[in-house]
Design a protein around this motif. Structure first.
Motif, PDB file in Angstrom:
ATOM      1  N   ALA A   1       0.818  -1.211   0.000  1.00 51.97           N
ATOM      2  CA  ALA A   1       0.000   0.000   0.000  1.00 51.97           C
ATOM      3  C   ALA A   1       0.853   1.261   0.000  1.00 51.97           C
ATOM      4  CB  ALA A   1      -0.924  -0.006   1.224  1.00 51.97           C
ATOM      5  N   GLU A   2       2.005   1.210   0.696  1.00 52.14           N
ATOM      6  CA  GLU A   2       2.848   2.407   0.777  1.00 52.14           C
ATOM      7  C   GLU A   2       3.481   2.758  -0.562  1.00 52.14           C
ATOM      8  OE1 GLU A   2       3.277  -0.525   2.312  1.00 52.14           O
ATOM      9  OE2 GLU A   2       5.321  -0.770   3.056  1.00 52.14           O
ATOM     10  N   ILE A   3       3.517   1.813  -1.498  1.00 48.21           N
ATOM     11  CA  ILE A   3       4.022   2.092  -2.839  1.00 48.21           C
ATOM     12  C   ILE A   3       2.874   2.389  -3.784  1.00 48.21           C
ATOM     13  CG2 ILE A   3       5.365   1.201  -4.762  1.00 48.21           C
ATOM     14  CD1 ILE A   3       6.822  -0.628  -2.858  1.00 48.21           C
ATOM     15  N   ALA A   4       1.793   1.641  -3.681  1.00 53.08           N
ATOM     16  CA  ALA A   4       0.666   1.778  -4.598  1.00 53.08           C
ATOM     17  C   ALA A   4       0.074   3.185  -4.572  1.00 53.08           C
ATOM     18  CB  ALA A   4      -0.415   0.752  -4.265  1.00 53.08           C
ATOM     19  N   ARG A   5       0.089   3.842  -3.426  1.00 50.68           N
ATOM     20  CA  ARG A   5      -0.495   5.177  -3.321  1.00 50.68           C
ATOM     21  C   ARG A   5       0.290   6.213  -4.115  1.00 50.68           C
ATOM     22  NH1 ARG A   5       1.955   8.306   1.086  1.00 50.68           N
ATOM     23  NH2 ARG A   5       0.028   9.513   1.205  1.00 50.68           N
ATOM     24  N   TRP A   6       1.505   5.871  -4.515  1.00 52.69           N
ATOM     25  CA  TRP A   6       2.354   6.805  -5.261  1.00 52.69           C
ATOM     26  C   TRP A   6       2.459   6.439  -6.739  1.00 52.69           C
ATOM     27  CZ3 TRP A   6       3.330  11.127  -2.906  1.00 52.69           C
ATOM     28  CH2 TRP A   6       3.451  11.160  -1.512  1.00 52.69           C
ATOM     29  N   LEU A   7       1.504   5.742  -7.285  1.00 52.06           N
ATOM     30  CA  LEU A   7       1.548   5.338  -8.684  1.00 52.06           C
ATOM     31  C   LEU A   7       2.817   4.552  -8.966  1.00 52.06           C
ATOM     32  CD1 LEU A   7       0.315   8.648 -10.375  1.00 52.06           C
ATOM     33  CD2 LEU A   7      -1.036   6.661  -9.742  1.00 52.06           C
ATOM     34  N   GLY A   8       3.041   3.527  -8.159  1.00 56.82           N
ATOM     35  CA  GLY A   8       4.262   2.737  -8.290  1.00 56.82           C
ATOM     36  C   GLY A   8       4.314   1.959  -9.586  1.00 56.82           C
TER      37      GLY A   8
ATOM     38  N   SER B   1       8.541   5.080  -8.433  1.00 57.70           N
ATOM     39  CA  SER B   1       7.261   5.747  -8.251  1.00 57.70           C
ATOM     40  C   SER B   1       7.469   7.254  -8.258  1.00 57.70           C
ATOM     41  CB  SER B   1       6.630   5.327  -6.911  1.00 57.70           C
ATOM     42  OG  SER B   1       7.231   6.027  -5.840  1.00 57.70           O
ATOM     43  N   ALA B   2       6.374   7.987  -8.206  1.00 58.01           N
ATOM     44  CA  ALA B   2       6.459   9.440  -8.158  1.00 58.01           C
ATOM     45  C   ALA B   2       7.116   9.929  -6.868  1.00 58.01           C
ATOM     46  CB  ALA B   2       5.061  10.049  -8.295  1.00 58.01           C
ATOM     47  N   ALA B   3       7.157   9.075  -5.866  1.00 50.68           N
ATOM     48  CA  ALA B   3       7.752   9.449  -4.579  1.00 50.68           C
ATOM     49  C   ALA B   3       9.193   8.978  -4.461  1.00 50.68           C
ATOM     50  CB  ALA B   3       6.926   8.877  -3.435  1.00 50.68           C
ATOM     51  N   GLY B   4       9.768   8.465  -5.545  1.00 51.23           N
ATOM     52  CA  GLY B   4      11.116   7.918  -5.488  1.00 51.23           C
ATOM     53  C   GLY B   4      11.090   6.421  -5.724  1.00 51.23           C
ATOM     54  N   THR B   5      12.249   5.799  -5.636  1.00 47.08           N
ATOM     55  CA  THR B   5      12.354   4.355  -5.827  1.00 47.08           C
ATOM     56  C   THR B   5      12.332   3.654  -4.477  1.00 47.08           C
ATOM     57  OG1 THR B   5      13.689   4.679  -7.814  1.00 47.08           O
ATOM     58  CG2 THR B   5      13.735   2.495  -6.815  1.00 47.08           C
ATOM     59  N   PHE B   6      11.392   2.720  -4.324  1.00 50.18           N
ATOM     60  CA  PHE B   6      11.310   1.903  -3.125  1.00 50.18           C
ATOM     61  C   PHE B   6      12.164   0.656  -3.325  1.00 50.18           C
ATOM     62  CE2 PHE B   6       7.602   4.540  -2.951  1.00 50.18           C
ATOM     63  CZ  PHE B   6       7.326   4.731  -1.600  1.00 50.18           C
ATOM     64  N   ILE B   7      13.054   0.396  -2.387  1.00 52.10           N
ATOM     65  CA  ILE B   7      13.990  -0.716  -2.488  1.00 52.10           C
ATOM     66  C   ILE B   7      13.848  -1.579  -1.251  1.00 52.10           C
ATOM     67  CG2 ILE B   7      16.444  -1.336  -2.549  1.00 52.10           C
ATOM     68  CD1 ILE B   7      16.862   1.384  -3.974  1.00 52.10           C
ATOM     69  N   GLY B   8      13.706  -2.889  -1.448  1.00 51.00           N
ATOM     70  CA  GLY B   8      13.575  -3.762  -0.286  1.00 51.00           C
ATOM     71  C   GLY B   8      13.314  -5.196  -0.687  1.00 51.00           C
ATOM     72  N   THR B   9      12.664  -5.921   0.215  1.00 55.92           N
ATOM     73  CA  THR B   9      12.480  -7.353   0.017  1.00 55.92           C
ATOM     74  C   THR B   9      11.027  -7.765   0.201  1.00 55.92           C
ATOM     75  OG1 THR B   9      13.057  -7.744   2.341  1.00 55.92           O
ATOM     76  CG2 THR B   9      14.828  -7.948   0.721  1.00 55.92           C
ATOM     77  N   ILE B  10      10.671  -8.836  -0.483  1.00 58.49           N
ATOM     78  CA  ILE B  10       9.383  -9.494  -0.304  1.00 58.49           C
ATOM     79  C   ILE B  10       9.644 -10.860   0.332  1.00 58.49           C
ATOM     80  CG2 ILE B  10       7.457 -10.609  -1.492  1.00 58.49           C
ATOM     81  CD1 ILE B  10       7.174  -7.624  -1.494  1.00 58.49           C
ATOM     82  N   GLU B  11       9.016 -11.132   1.471  1.00 52.97           N
ATOM     83  CA  GLU B  11       9.101 -12.451   2.086  1.00 52.97           C
ATOM     84  C   GLU B  11       8.191 -13.393   1.299  1.00 52.97           C
ATOM     85  OE1 GLU B  11       9.189 -14.205   6.572  1.00 52.97           O
ATOM     86  OE2 GLU B  11       7.448 -12.989   6.030  1.00 52.97           O
ATOM     87  N   ILE B  12       8.756 -14.449   0.734  1.00 54.00           N
ATOM     88  CA  ILE B  12       7.997 -15.327  -0.153  1.00 54.00           C
ATOM     89  C   ILE B  12       6.856 -16.033   0.579  1.00 54.00           C
ATOM     90  CG2 ILE B  12       8.175 -17.414  -1.565  1.00 54.00           C
ATOM     91  CD1 ILE B  12      10.999 -16.472  -2.338  1.00 54.00           C
ATOM     92  N   ALA B  13       7.085 -16.450   1.805  1.00 54.68           N
ATOM     93  CA  ALA B  13       6.068 -17.211   2.536  1.00 54.68           C
ATOM     94  C   ALA B  13       4.831 -16.381   2.860  1.00 54.68           C
ATOM     95  CB  ALA B  13       6.668 -17.784   3.818  1.00 54.68           C
ATOM     96  N   THR B  14       5.011 -15.070   3.101  1.00 58.00           N
ATOM     97  CA  THR B  14       3.904 -14.233   3.555  1.00 58.00           C
ATOM     98  C   THR B  14       3.531 -13.121   2.575  1.00 58.00           C
ATOM     99  OG1 THR B  14       5.345 -12.671   4.721  1.00 58.00           O
ATOM    100  CG2 THR B  14       4.621 -14.644   5.930  1.00 58.00           C
ATOM    101  N   GLY B  15       4.422 -12.776   1.660  1.00 56.41           N
ATOM    102  CA  GLY B  15       4.195 -11.646   0.773  1.00 56.41           C
ATOM    103  C   GLY B  15       4.495 -10.305   1.413  1.00 56.41           C
ATOM    104  N   ALA B  16       5.037 -10.299   2.626  1.00 57.55           N
ATOM    105  CA  ALA B  16       5.291  -9.045   3.343  1.00 57.55           C
ATOM    106  C   ALA B  16       6.471  -8.294   2.721  1.00 57.55           C
ATOM    107  CB  ALA B  16       5.575  -9.334   4.806  1.00 57.55           C
TER     108      ALA B  16
END
Length: 389
Positions: free
Chosen positions: A122-129, A152-167
């Protein structure tokens, strides 16, 4: 089990200058068929069962994927895999990719359905990711996470997705207008990743601009991002870098720098040149990849065309470099330009050869135009080693 040499879907091509053999995927499921971008392998692991490839249907600029099943010698198209970041699981041959909705996985088997692994945070989707696939998805060393970069319009979000949970866990976020992409997990350190600072984006003009040098005059392409949010810039050879990738042991970074294949050993104070491959008027080292023992390299480059060093769709080449003997040989001496594209009307599909070692370093995948169209190809490595003894 079939191989590229025995499959009915491949045609043998012999380079007229070097005599090196390639097998071109000649069965068509799409007008444009390409090997993957070199950072991610387009095949499974040493089992040699599946060969995935990009597919495009002009004039649409989007791409999906197809797969050759060497167990059955069948070829399949999966139009639902449109997106970005395509990653083949080396253990299973399953395909992972992302789009604006999230991250998905599917098997090579046509009766199976895609599985959604994660939704757009959600924190990325709100910025037209952008796409959750980013430039290329990569697994963490323990295979529990995927590394992503989403612009996104708010910059580039960089991180990880946990495969088991999608977090989603955010490691870093750039300022608006600063695109970081080409994110890649370190293959041996799950708390470290590399990204590329590739240019800048003018928000007022709505377009990408040439990359700006940092205030101290350093070209900022090479960036290391740590899980704790710290960032480390690496100063490149010749103060220029492009098309970077991790060494298989995670101890150094390779990239191309003004006709050089360059190496940056983490912890060392200065980068070094592995080899110098000039082309008069062209680009001698464009993309490069190394074998797991770092003894052999394969690189593509552009031939000069239309008074330019390169353009999307320009003529190109693929060469093999033996670092033990310091010798070069052409794998493909000329991938010619195609008549439908020109500097004024460039190709939208990024059809550079993008060569890469696969299948225990015994094969190389790449994209070629020697048949007068865009094709995926695969070539045995042994012939190249023998030619550079």
């Amino acid at each position: 089990m079939y191989t590229p040499a025995t499959s009915r879907h491949f045609t043998t091509y012999v380079d007229p200058q070097s005599g090196m053999i390639s097998y071109i995927l000649s069965t068509r499921v799409a007008p444009v068929q390409q090997a993957f971008y070199f950072v991610n392998s387009s095949v499974d692991g040493d089992a040699r069962r599946y060969f995935w490839f990009y597919c495009a249907f002009p004039p649409s600029e989007s791409r999906c994927t197809g797969v050759v099943d060497f167990l059955t010698d069948e070829i399949r198209l999966f139009p639902e895999t449109t997106g970005s970041g395509w990653l083949v699981d080396p253990l299973t041959g399953n395909l992972w990719w992302g789009n604006k909705e999230g991250i998905f996985m599917r098997t090579p088997h046509p009766d199976d359905q895609p599985v959604q692994i994660a939704s757009m945070p959600a924190e990325i989707a709100r910025w037209l990711g952008g796409s959750m696939g980013g430039t290329h998805l990569t697994f963490s060393p323990d295979r529990r996470e995927l590394f992503i970069d989403v612009q996104s319009a708010a910059g580039t979000f960089i991180g990880t997705i946990e495969i088991a949970t999608g977090a989603f866990t955010q490691w870093y976020r750039t300022k608006p207008g600063i695109p970081y992409n080409h994110g890649q997990f370190c293959p041996t350190n799950g708390d470290l990743a590399m990204v590329a600072h590739e240019g800048s984006y003018n928000l007022e003009l709505g377009k990408r601009q040439s990359p700006a040098y940092d205030p101290d005059g350093v070209y900022p392409r090479l960036q290391l991002i740590h899980r704790d949010g710290t960032r480390e810039r690496r100063t490149p050879l010749n103060n220029y870098a492009t098309h970077e990738f991790w060494a298989p042991n995670g101890q150094c970074i390779y990239y191309c720098s003004m006709h050089h294949i360059a190496r940056d050993r983490l912890g060392a104070s200065e980068p070094e040149s592995v080899c110098y491959i000039p082309i008069e008027g062209g680009n001698g080292t464009w993309h490069a990849h190394c074998s797991r023992d770092e003894k052999y390299f394969v690189a593509d480059g552009s031939w000069p065309s239309h008074d330019r060093t390169w353009w999307r769709g320009c003529p190109s080449l693929v060469r093999f470099y033996n670092d033990e003997t310091k010798k070069l040989v052409f794998l493909c001496s000329l991938c010619p330009e195609l008549p439908q594209w020109s500097p004024e009307k460039p190709c939208p599909y990024h059809i550079d050869p993008h060569p890469r070692f696969v299948w225990n370093d015994e094969w190389i995948t790449y994209t070629t135009t020697v048949s007068g169209r865009v094709d995926a190809a695969i070539a045995p490595v042994r012939q190249l080693i023998d030619a550079t003894k």
